[in-house]
Scaffold this motif. Sequence first.
Motif, short mmCIF file in Angstrom:
data_model
loop_
_atom_site.label_atom_id
_atom_site.label_comp_id
_atom_site.label_asym_id
_atom_site.label_seq_id
_atom_site.Cartn_x
_atom_site.Cartn_y
_atom_site.Cartn_z
N TYR A 31 0.78 -1.22 0.00
CA TYR A 31 0.00 0.00 0.00
C TYR A 31 0.82 1.28 0.00
O TYR A 31 0.73 2.06 -0.93
CB TYR A 31 -0.97 0.01 1.18
CG TYR A 31 -2.18 0.83 0.89
CD1 TYR A 31 -2.36 2.07 1.48
CD2 TYR A 31 -3.10 0.40 -0.06
CE1 TYR A 31 -3.46 2.85 1.17
CE2 TYR A 31 -4.19 1.18 -0.38
CZ TYR A 31 -4.36 2.39 0.24
OH TYR A 31 -5.43 3.17 -0.08
N GLN A 105 5.18 4.36 9.50
CA GLN A 105 5.23 5.09 10.77
C GLN A 105 6.27 4.49 11.71
O GLN A 105 6.79 5.18 12.58
CB GLN A 105 3.86 5.10 11.43
CG GLN A 105 2.85 5.92 10.62
CD GLN A 105 1.68 6.42 11.44
OE1 GLN A 105 1.56 6.09 12.62
NE2 GLN A 105 0.84 7.22 10.85
N GLU C 197 -6.23 9.82 3.43
CA GLU C 197 -5.20 8.91 3.93
C GLU C 197 -4.05 9.67 4.60
O GLU C 197 -3.53 9.24 5.63
CB GLU C 197 -4.68 8.05 2.77
CG GLU C 197 -5.72 7.04 2.28
CD GLU C 197 -5.38 6.42 0.94
OE1 GLU C 197 -6.16 5.57 0.49
OE2 GLU C 197 -4.35 6.78 0.32
N TYR C 201 -3.08 9.40 8.56
CA TYR C 201 -1.69 9.06 8.92
C TYR C 201 -1.17 10.08 9.93
O TYR C 201 -0.53 9.72 10.93
CB TYR C 201 -0.86 9.08 7.64
CG TYR C 201 0.62 8.86 7.79
CD1 TYR C 201 1.20 7.64 7.42
CD2 TYR C 201 1.47 9.87 8.23
CE1 TYR C 201 2.57 7.43 7.51
CE2 TYR C 201 2.84 9.67 8.33
CZ TYR C 201 3.39 8.46 7.96
OH TYR C 201 4.74 8.26 8.05
N LEU C 202 -1.43 11.35 9.70
CA LEU C 202 -0.92 12.40 10.59
C LEU C 202 -1.64 12.41 11.94
O LEU C 202 -1.02 12.66 12.98
CB LEU C 202 -1.01 13.77 9.90
CG LEU C 202 -0.07 13.90 8.68
CD1 LEU C 202 -0.48 15.08 7.80
CD2 LEU C 202 1.39 14.05 9.12
N GLU C 204 -2.86 9.74 13.35
CA GLU C 204 -2.32 8.56 14.04
C GLU C 204 -0.93 8.84 14.61
O GLU C 204 -0.64 8.52 15.75
CB GLU C 204 -2.25 7.39 13.04
CG GLU C 204 -1.73 6.11 13.68
CD GLU C 204 -1.66 4.94 12.72
OE1 GLU C 204 -2.06 5.10 11.54
OE2 GLU C 204 -1.20 3.86 13.13
#
Lengths: 217, 217, 217, 217
Positions: A31, A105, C197, C201-202, C204
Amino acid sequence: MESVENQDHLVVSSEANHPANLIPELCSLFYTLGWVTGTGELVYIAPSGVQKERILPKDLFVMDRSSLKLLRSPNPPIKPSACTPLFFNAYNMRNSGACIHSHSQNAVLATMVFDKEFTISHQEMIKGIKRDGTDTYLSFFDTLVVPIIENTALEQDLTSSMAQAMKDYPESCAVLVRNHGVYVWGETWQKAKTMSECYDYLFELAVKIRAMRINQN
Amino acid sequence: MESVENQDHLVVSSEANHPANLIPELCSLFYTLGWVTGTGELVYIAPSGVQKERILPKDLFVMDRSSLKLLRSPNPPIKPSACTPLFFNAYNMRNSGACIHSHSQNAVLATMVFDKEFTISHQEMIKGIKRDGTDTYLSFFDTLVVPIIENTALEQDLTSSMAQAMKDYPESCAVLVRNHGVYVWGETWQKAKTMSECYDYLFELAVKIRAMRINQN
Amino acid sequence: MESVENQDHLVVSSEANHPANLIPELCSLFYTLGWVTGTGELVYIAPSGVQKERILPKDLFVMDRSSLKLLRSPNPPIKPSACTPLFFNAYNMRNSGACIHSHSQNAVLATMVFDKEFTISHQEMIKGIKRDGTDTYLSFFDTLVVPIIENTALEQDLTSSMAQAMKDYPESCAVLVRNHGVYVWGETWQKAKTMSECYDYLFELAVKIRAMRINQN
Amino acid sequence: MESVENQDHLVVSSEANHPANLIPELCSLFYTLGWVTGTGELVYIAPSGVQKERILPKDLFVMDRSSLKLLRSPNPPIKPSACTPLFFNAYNMRNSGACIHSHSQNAVLATMVFDKEFTISHQEMIKGIKRDGTDTYLSFFDTLVVPIIENTALEQDLTSSMAQAMKDYPESCAVLVRNHGVYVWGETWQKAKTMSECYDYLFELAVKIRAMRINQN
């Protein structure tokens, strides 16, 4: 002179492991990863700005490895990944056959809890990492070291600091970029992928160890 | 004398639960697990160094259980998993029919927060774990104990300390290896797989309990 | 006057990227996301109260963008998503082509550790977020700001406070709702999805940074 | 008298949402969930001791709802889930059409950080939970309360304490079991499934809030 648009045969193959089929599959599977890989003199590059789970063979770029000439572009034109010059660091400085870029991450958090170098030792997974330029892998009792470079506004501006880190850490198969992600390379796409998974596992583990305040001896 | 390469019929079956079809499916499903299982006198072993989600029946090794002779190897030759001697501990000392090796981070973190033994009690999932060598399972009020052995530079060097732990903990169906992972075995692949899932669930839960500093009575 | 039930052709297309096929696929892929998107004058709306992984083209609503008339409803009738008026904020105030609503726990936790605004800077992923109403994206050194509005008992009652936040933050492509989730919009479904997305992501990452008590400079 | 083995037609249907097809699909999708659901007078029960991702229609039990007679058993015989009497609590005391049992770690950890009752308020997802026995759902400003009962050595021994909790909390659609999991029921499988997802989301969120030591007002 043949036009770039007529080179579609470069991205047509019935072999599952041909780069033209492999890159879309791997992008979809993981992904968020960016991938570059090649066969001999041809380099296949994933596009930028396309939904990673939807990349098709026809979306790929093909570049001549020695001349850096773009042999084939998607139609309609989209941009090649901005990290193309970084991938060429791996190709040119290390003679690697594939380079993977990830915004994982785990990698990003690892750069936030380590300073100039990421280090970890006494973990079985370390044994999955090669000493670049040699035929040996790290052992359980070795310390894995990954250099961390500072991020820049433009991805291509990382090219020289990545090259410097590669010179300073000649056995490393990866460079971390602070608050950004990681580049991992290998002789073949299989080695690049396996090492990328080992590195990510170790970044994740190191972050959890810090988060849980586990003391290590 | 028949060559090893001509024994391909050993890895061809139309039955979904035949080891030759099952191991690739389970490797793909769980991704990081190593598997060994067999039928009667034949033992099927997953290869090392192959992308776990891409293992095919033709990539498997087949070994004779009593003579330890390799009956069939993949072509071109790849290495059998380095943990093969450890799998044979489970086969020979416990009469098990399947053994699973995992590098699960839950298992690894569990070995970092526990000392010589992993212990947990008062959890429903404990009831999924058998007392090896008996026909009974643990009850909710029992304490599950899993021995932890120290890791070594070479995986095969774990063979004797794993054997010692199996002698010291005759009812355990698993051995944890510090900073490495876990081995789980069972009479059938179904029992090995179910117990592997229960153990991993309990390792994960124990790690979360420590991370959250939950007090247990 | 043509009945609403006879407009089924609006949700029949053999093109994978037609909204009638795209919305069910994306709902299934991301499971918890609510989606609205359209083509020119038609707006396609996911239903409420249907299992997200089971939405079919025939479950969608189609609305005329300018008259807000419902051109097509599922049969038997189910309710359009309660956040329809919020989606129209994005359509009308920003000329966007798609709007996504998510109950992502990353978004919800972000609203619990930030007060009036979510902010983050010095992260590569920030570069995936557009300054709405302009042709430029944020740079690595910019601070991403997302307004947080208070939740209300009824989802439609968020309409005016969301509109106010959109006026106050004219370059934001998202509004967070405390203890509820996030709305993200973009010119096309591709841009809305990619930005959704990046935002997630940010969120999280920011939550993990707080959880780990990492100091940022 | 017809034998139980001849009732296979009860588990054969070409309708995707028939319980005989639905339960295997949902078990596979959610992996660890136990499911019971029915149509009118027939109750379909998932087996115990079968790999959840491999359950087939032919593995299901079918029971007559009023007589509790087993109409159909898998062949070869396997055990019905030990939680069958608990499922019948939901059928008989609440007139529900489906009941779900999960060993979700979110539910288990929630029982470890709460005492006699799990409570949460001011979360959008609360609105997905019904007040059982009424036609209304909780609002954003309500407090969701789920009773927690103590676990027992044998699952069937939970029957009376679960029944008592259901009497004491007549509007709850769920009962948590300490260090074990949760039971969720609803009028239809769709409602049971949606509420099960909402409960699990809220358990997960509450556990994260505790883990991060977030102060709530």
